[in-house]
Structures are given as structure tokens and as C-alpha cells.
Design a protein around this motif. Structure first.
Motif, mmCIF file in Angstrom:
data_model
loop_
_atom_site.group_PDB
_atom_site.id
_atom_site.type_symbol
_atom_site.label_atom_id
_atom_site.label_comp_id
_atom_site.label_asym_id
_atom_site.label_seq_id
_atom_site.Cartn_x
_atom_site.Cartn_y
_atom_site.Cartn_z
ATOM 1 N N LEU A 1 5.710 -1.898 3.067
ATOM 2 C CA LEU A 1 4.346 -1.846 2.542
ATOM 3 C C LEU A 1 3.519 -0.967 3.464
ATOM 4 C CD1 LEU A 1 3.530 -5.563 1.623
ATOM 5 C CD2 LEU A 1 3.750 -3.668 0.013
ATOM 6 N N ARG A 2 2.471 -0.362 2.902
ATOM 7 C CA ARG A 2 1.543 0.405 3.720
ATOM 8 C C ARG A 2 0.143 -0.138 3.480
ATOM 9 N NH1 ARG A 2 0.102 6.845 3.759
ATOM 10 N NH2 ARG A 2 -1.014 6.268 1.854
ATOM 11 N N LEU A 3 -0.451 -0.635 4.538
ATOM 12 C CA LEU A 3 -1.813 -1.149 4.460
ATOM 13 C C LEU A 3 -2.802 -0.053 4.836
ATOM 14 C CD1 LEU A 3 -1.415 -4.632 6.193
ATOM 15 C CD2 LEU A 3 -0.966 -3.981 3.816
ATOM 16 N N SER A 4 -3.944 -0.082 4.168
ATOM 17 C CA SER A 4 -5.021 0.859 4.468
ATOM 18 C C SER A 4 -6.290 0.092 4.775
ATOM 19 C CB SER A 4 -5.279 1.788 3.279
ATOM 20 O OG SER A 4 -4.152 2.567 2.978
ATOM 21 N N GLY B 1 -3.609 -2.665 0.010
ATOM 22 C CA GLY B 1 -2.198 -2.335 0.156
ATOM 23 C C GLY B 1 -1.271 -3.511 0.323
ATOM 24 N N GLY B 2 -1.832 -4.715 0.430
ATOM 25 C CA GLY B 2 -0.978 -5.884 0.548
ATOM 26 C C GLY B 2 -0.237 -6.165 -0.750
ATOM 27 N N GLY B 3 0.688 -7.095 -0.681
ATOM 28 C CA GLY B 3 1.454 -7.453 -1.864
ATOM 29 C C GLY B 3 2.639 -8.309 -1.512
ATOM 30 N N SER B 4 3.540 -8.448 -2.466
ATOM 31 C CA SER B 4 4.745 -9.252 -2.276
ATOM 32 C C SER B 4 5.968 -8.357 -2.309
ATOM 33 C CB SER B 4 4.848 -10.305 -3.382
ATOM 34 O OG SER B 4 3.759 -11.202 -3.320
ATOM 35 N N ASN C 1 7.714 -1.450 7.803
ATOM 36 C CA ASN C 1 9.078 -1.324 7.303
ATOM 37 C C ASN C 1 9.927 -2.509 7.760
ATOM 38 O OD1 ASN C 1 8.407 1.251 6.237
ATOM 39 N ND2 ASN C 1 8.945 2.245 8.177
ATOM 40 N N SER C 2 11.053 -2.666 7.125
ATOM 41 C CA SER C 2 11.991 -3.743 7.481
ATOM 42 C C SER C 2 11.280 -5.077 7.579
ATOM 43 C CB SER C 2 12.688 -3.413 8.811
ATOM 44 O OG SER C 2 13.369 -2.186 8.738
ATOM 45 N N LEU C 3 10.516 -5.389 6.565
ATOM 46 C CA LEU C 3 9.710 -6.598 6.588
ATOM 47 C C LEU C 3 10.568 -7.853 6.575
ATOM 48 C CD1 LEU C 3 6.839 -5.380 4.293
ATOM 49 C CD2 LEU C 3 6.536 -6.325 6.589
ATOM 50 N N LYS C 4 10.059 -8.879 7.253
ATOM 51 C CA LYS C 4 10.745 -10.156 7.370
ATOM 52 C C LYS C 4 9.844 -11.259 6.841
ATOM 53 C CE LYS C 4 12.748 -8.581 11.771
ATOM 54 N NZ LYS C 4 12.885 -8.897 13.220
ATOM 55 N N PRO C 5 10.423 -12.396 6.447
ATOM 56 C CA PRO C 5 9.574 -13.508 5.972
ATOM 57 C C PRO C 5 8.518 -13.918 7.001
ATOM 58 C CG PRO C 5 11.840 -13.899 5.358
ATOM 59 C CD PRO C 5 11.848 -12.672 6.232
ATOM 60 N N GLU C 6 8.825 -13.802 8.264
ATOM 61 C CA GLU C 6 7.859 -14.178 9.300
ATOM 62 C C GLU C 6 6.700 -13.194 9.416
ATOM 63 O OE1 GLU C 6 11.179 -13.901 9.643
ATOM 64 O OE2 GLU C 6 11.719 -13.070 11.633
ATOM 65 N N ASP C 7 6.738 -12.097 8.692
ATOM 66 C CA ASP C 7 5.596 -11.175 8.633
ATOM 67 C C ASP C 7 4.568 -11.616 7.599
ATOM 68 O OD1 ASP C 7 7.943 -8.497 9.009
ATOM 69 O OD2 ASP C 7 6.616 -9.311 10.565
ATOM 70 N N THR C 8 4.897 -12.643 6.827
ATOM 71 C CA THR C 8 3.978 -13.149 5.815
ATOM 72 C C THR C 8 2.695 -13.650 6.460
ATOM 73 O OG1 THR C 8 5.737 -13.746 4.281
ATOM 74 C CG2 THR C 8 3.635 -14.902 4.054
ATOM 75 N N ALA C 9 1.562 -13.110 6.021
ATOM 76 C CA ALA C 9 0.272 -13.461 6.616
ATOM 77 C C ALA C 9 -0.838 -12.717 5.887
ATOM 78 C CB ALA C 9 0.237 -13.091 8.091
ATOM 79 N N THR D 1 -6.084 -8.565 3.646
ATOM 80 C CA THR D 1 -5.205 -8.323 2.510
ATOM 81 C C THR D 1 -3.920 -9.114 2.754
ATOM 82 O OG1 THR D 1 -4.184 -6.596 1.135
ATOM 83 C CG2 THR D 1 -4.200 -6.208 3.511
ATOM 84 N N GLN D 2 -3.445 -9.780 1.703
ATOM 85 C CA GLN D 2 -2.313 -10.698 1.845
ATOM 86 C C GLN D 2 -0.983 -9.950 1.761
ATOM 87 O OE1 GLN D 2 -2.252 -14.078 2.476
ATOM 88 N NE2 GLN D 2 -0.012 -13.920 2.537
ATOM 89 N N VAL D 3 -0.095 -10.269 2.681
ATOM 90 C CA VAL D 3 1.272 -9.748 2.662
ATOM 91 C C VAL D 3 2.216 -10.939 2.586
ATOM 92 C CG1 VAL D 3 3.059 -8.559 3.993
ATOM 93 C CG2 VAL D 3 0.724 -7.654 3.946
#
Length: 126
Positions: free
Chosen positions: A18-21, A8-11, A83-91, A120-122
Motif C-alpha cells: 500500500l502507499r499512503l499519502s 491510501g489506506g485499505g485492506s 511493502n511486504s505487509l504483515k498482519p502486525e502492521d494493521t493499525a 487512514t486505516q490499514v
């Protein structure tokens, strides 16, 4: 053999969702506490959210109100709605499991878990 497989990761762009499973196999899923962790380049792995077998949850302050962890015991699946993803959530995001009914505040402590997925990469762009 316990296996955890994330997907479920992605860009996405800032503000996206995004929704991770995480699909679990090889053990009695409903008897395990589950958690989501993440690790950004050059940083230590940190706890994001955890869920006990009774469905109670705990979240890192940085994601409260934006992320929701849930579990579907019938499908042996752990979910993370972001939800409301931010650049600092990148990981890289990992799911983890431990055979115990309750972790409480320790749910965000990676050393409490003994089974891990591959991640999984976000990536969240500005």
C-alpha cells in the motif's frame, strides 16, 4: 491553519503493498519535519518513520527494509510506501508535522510533533 489529510489506506493480504499519502496545507511544508505514526487497537501510538527537511530519514526497526518514507515539497505531500505487509502492521496510520529542520532520532517520538492528521486505516489479513 495547518491541515494534514491522509489517504491510501485499505485492506490487503499478507505480503501485499500500500502507499499512503498525506497532503499538507496552511503552512510552509518544506520547513517542517514530517512523520508517520500508527496505532493498533489497545496499543499505544508508535512512530513508524520520519523525514527531516533535508530528506534524511529514520525508521522503526519493525518496518526497516519494508517501508519507505518520502516527501514531495513541490506538492506538499508526504508518502509512505509499504511493502511486504504483515498482519502486525494493521493499525490506523497518522501523519504528523512539526516546524523544525531536524529531529534526528527524536523523529519517532510523537511528543515532538504538534500537528496531526485524522488517520487512514490499514488492515492486513493473514
Amino acid at each position: 491553519q495547518v491541515q494534514l489529510v491522509e489517504s491510501g489506506g485499505g485492506s490487503v493480504q499478507t505480503g501485499g503493498s500500500l502507499r499512503l499519502s498525506c497532503v499538507a496545507s496552511g503552512y510552509s511544508y518544506s520547513s517542517y519535519c514530517m512523520g508517520w505514526f500508527r496505532q493498533a487497537p489497545g496499543k499505544q501510538r508508535e512512530g513508524v518513520a520520519s523525514i527531516n527537511i533535508d530528506g534524511t530519514t529514520i525508521y522503526a526497526d519493525s518496518v526497516k527494509g519494508r517501508f519507505t518514507i518520502s516527501r514531495d515539497n513541490a506538492k506538499n505531500t508526504l508518502l509512505l510506501q509499504m511493502n511486504s505487509l504483515k498482519p502486525e502492521d494493521t493499525a490506523m496510520y497518522y501523519c504528523a508535522a512539526v516546524r523544525t529542520s531536524w529531529l534526528g532520532d527524536s523523529g519517532l517520538d510523537e511528543y515532538k510533533y504538534n500537528y496531526w492528521g485524522q488517520g487512514t486505516q490499514v488492515t492486513v489479513s493473514p
